[in-house]
Motif scaffolding. Structure first.
Motif, PDB file in Angstrom:
ATOM      1  N   UNK A 251       0.848  -1.372   0.043  1.00 44.71           N
ATOM      2  CA  UNK A 251      -0.042   0.030   0.022  1.00 44.71           C
ATOM      3  C   UNK A 251       0.851   1.119   0.025  1.00 44.71           C
ATOM      4  N   UNK A 252       0.539   2.113  -0.955  1.00 41.89           N
ATOM      5  CA  UNK A 252       1.401   3.348  -0.898  1.00 41.89           C
ATOM      6  C   UNK A 252       0.504   4.484  -0.501  1.00 41.89           C
ATOM      7  N   UNK A 253       1.050   5.582  -0.211  1.00 33.80           N
ATOM      8  CA  UNK A 253       0.583   6.773   0.272  1.00 33.80           C
ATOM      9  C   UNK A 253       0.986   8.009  -0.712  1.00 33.80           C
ATOM     10  N   UNK A 254      -0.095   8.732  -1.042  1.00 29.67           N
ATOM     11  CA  UNK A 254       0.307   9.730  -1.907  1.00 29.67           C
ATOM     12  C   UNK A 254       0.883  10.920  -1.349  1.00 29.67           C
TER      13      UNK A 254
ATOM     14  N   UNK B 110       5.516  16.317   0.106  1.00 30.53           N
ATOM     15  CA  UNK B 110       6.304  15.442   0.822  1.00 30.53           C
ATOM     16  C   UNK B 110       7.446  15.743   1.856  1.00 30.53           C
ATOM     17  N   UNK B 111       8.182  16.307   1.111  1.00 28.83           N
ATOM     18  CA  UNK B 111       9.535  17.090   1.654  1.00 28.83           C
ATOM     19  C   UNK B 111       9.388  18.560   1.686  1.00 28.83           C
ATOM     20  N   UNK B 112       9.817  18.956   2.848  1.00 31.84           N
ATOM     21  CA  UNK B 112       9.772  20.488   3.197  1.00 31.84           C
ATOM     22  C   UNK B 112      11.041  20.867   2.605  1.00 31.84           C
ATOM     23  N   UNK B 113      10.968  22.144   1.764  1.00 30.68           N
ATOM     24  CA  UNK B 113      12.004  22.690   1.190  1.00 30.68           C
ATOM     25  C   UNK B 113      12.365  21.920  -0.200  1.00 30.68           C
ATOM     26  N   UNK B 114      11.426  21.045  -0.737  1.00 32.52           N
ATOM     27  CA  UNK B 114      11.863  20.265  -1.850  1.00 32.52           C
ATOM     28  C   UNK B 114      12.181  21.075  -3.100  1.00 32.52           C
TER      29      UNK B 114
ATOM     30  N   UNK C 107      15.437  12.439  -3.668  1.00 36.90           N
ATOM     31  CA  UNK C 107      15.029  11.310  -4.159  1.00 36.90           C
ATOM     32  C   UNK C 107      13.555  11.136  -4.480  1.00 36.90           C
ATOM     33  N   UNK C 108      12.995  11.785  -5.326  1.00 38.62           N
ATOM     34  CA  UNK C 108      11.516  12.079  -5.460  1.00 38.62           C
ATOM     35  C   UNK C 108      11.272  12.505  -6.956  1.00 38.62           C
ATOM     36  N   UNK C 109      10.236  12.140  -7.512  1.00 40.39           N
ATOM     37  CA  UNK C 109       9.940  12.524  -8.832  1.00 40.39           C
ATOM     38  C   UNK C 109      10.703  11.890  -9.829  1.00 40.39           C
ATOM     39  N   UNK C 110      10.252  12.284 -11.112  1.00 40.11           N
ATOM     40  CA  UNK C 110      10.907  11.606 -12.477  1.00 40.11           C
ATOM     41  C   UNK C 110      12.382  12.096 -12.249  1.00 40.11           C
TER      42      UNK C 110
END
Length: 279
Positions: free
Chosen positions: A5-8, A262-266, A272-275
């Motif tokens: 199960x994944x969370x968005x 998800x990440x503060x200050x992304x 390690x997120x996104x395409x």
């Protein structure tokens, strides 16, 4: 395998953040496995290394083993064995824990760049070792060279720092190994930290520096076996862990907006997120 199960709105494994144990206090392996690893594997490893050393002493043509040969392995260690020793001794608790930490923070690129930066130290060490072997072929220790070059004051300073480094590294290896054994099998970390060194003590006492080099070679074989196995388990879909593959696939499917939530200050390219470009 059950569906994952994944969370968005949150990255995977957030339930483990701040926890002392990944397994929630329940060891995934029986306690007997821990004792078999700590006692049985240590004894077996010590016996194998000792036998190899004895065979080398009997058929290698070294004759009587003196204290000089015991401490320097006869100064006959070649490049291949030296390289395996560097890999074995470099793969310690700090390397494994820190590479895992940066993998958590930055994804697959984290351990890659961590290793890339650390290889500079190994390269410089190799160059320095070659130079020292050329200008001080009969030396035994770094402190001995310092004493000959800069005198007693510098010698005492390096003795102190080398002793502290050995003490810290030994403590780190023992505590890291004992904590891992306790987390995986439930064996008390105090027993594990007491028993783990004995295998090393036995084969080192029987074969000296040569035994430690042979042991490091066997360590390196095991390390590469684990690395090759993990590459197939993590990065290859067929015959691998579907859960890890699905987590990686889900992570790269996030949009920049989802990553920012998800990440503060992304910032794109720093997390390690996104395409990922090219995939």
């Amino acid at each position: 395998m059950s569906a994952v199960a994944f969370s968005d709105s949150a990255p995977p494994f957030t339930q483990y953040q701040g926890s002392d144990s990944f397994f929630g206090g329940d060891a995934p392996l029986p306690e007997g496995v821990g004792w078999a690893v700590v006692v049985g594997f240590g004894a077996l490893f010590s016996v194998i290394t000792t036998i190899i050393v004895m065979i080398g002493q009997k058929y290698g043509g070294h004759g009587e083993i003196t204290s000089e040969h015991f401490n320097t392995a006869g100064r006959s260690i070649k490049t291949g064995l030296t390289a395996s020793v560097i890999v074995s001794q470099w793969t310690w608790a700090a390397t494994l824990l820190q590479s895992s930490n940066v993998a958590w923070q930055y994804g697959v690129s984290g351990p890659f760049w961590y290793a890339s930066g650390a290889t500079i130290q190994v390269i410089l060490f190799g160059v320095l070792a070659i130079s020292l072997k050329r200008i001080a072929p009969s030396a035994h220790t770094v402190c001995e060279i310092v004493n000959a070059r800069w005198g007693k004051t510098a010698h005492k300073t390096f003795l102190f720092f080398c002793f502290c480094a050995n003490l810290i590294v030994t403590s780190m290896l023992l505590l890291g190994g004992a904590a891992t054994v306790e987390a995986l099998t439930g064996v008390d970390y105090r027993w594990a930290s007491f028993l783990i060194p004995w295998g090393v003590i036995l084969y080192t006492a029987s074969g000296g520096l040569q035994a430690t080099f042979l042991a490091s070679y066997i360590h390196t074989v095991i390390i590469f076996g684990v690395l090759i196995t993990m590459v197939f388990v993590v990065y290859i879909k067929t015959y691998s862990s579907d859960a890890i593959y699905d987590f990686l696939d889900k992570t790269v499917s996030y949009t920049p907006e989802e990553c920012a939530s998800i990440y503060t200050g992304y910032e794109a390219g720093k997390f390690a997120c996104g395409p990922v470009e090219g995939t």
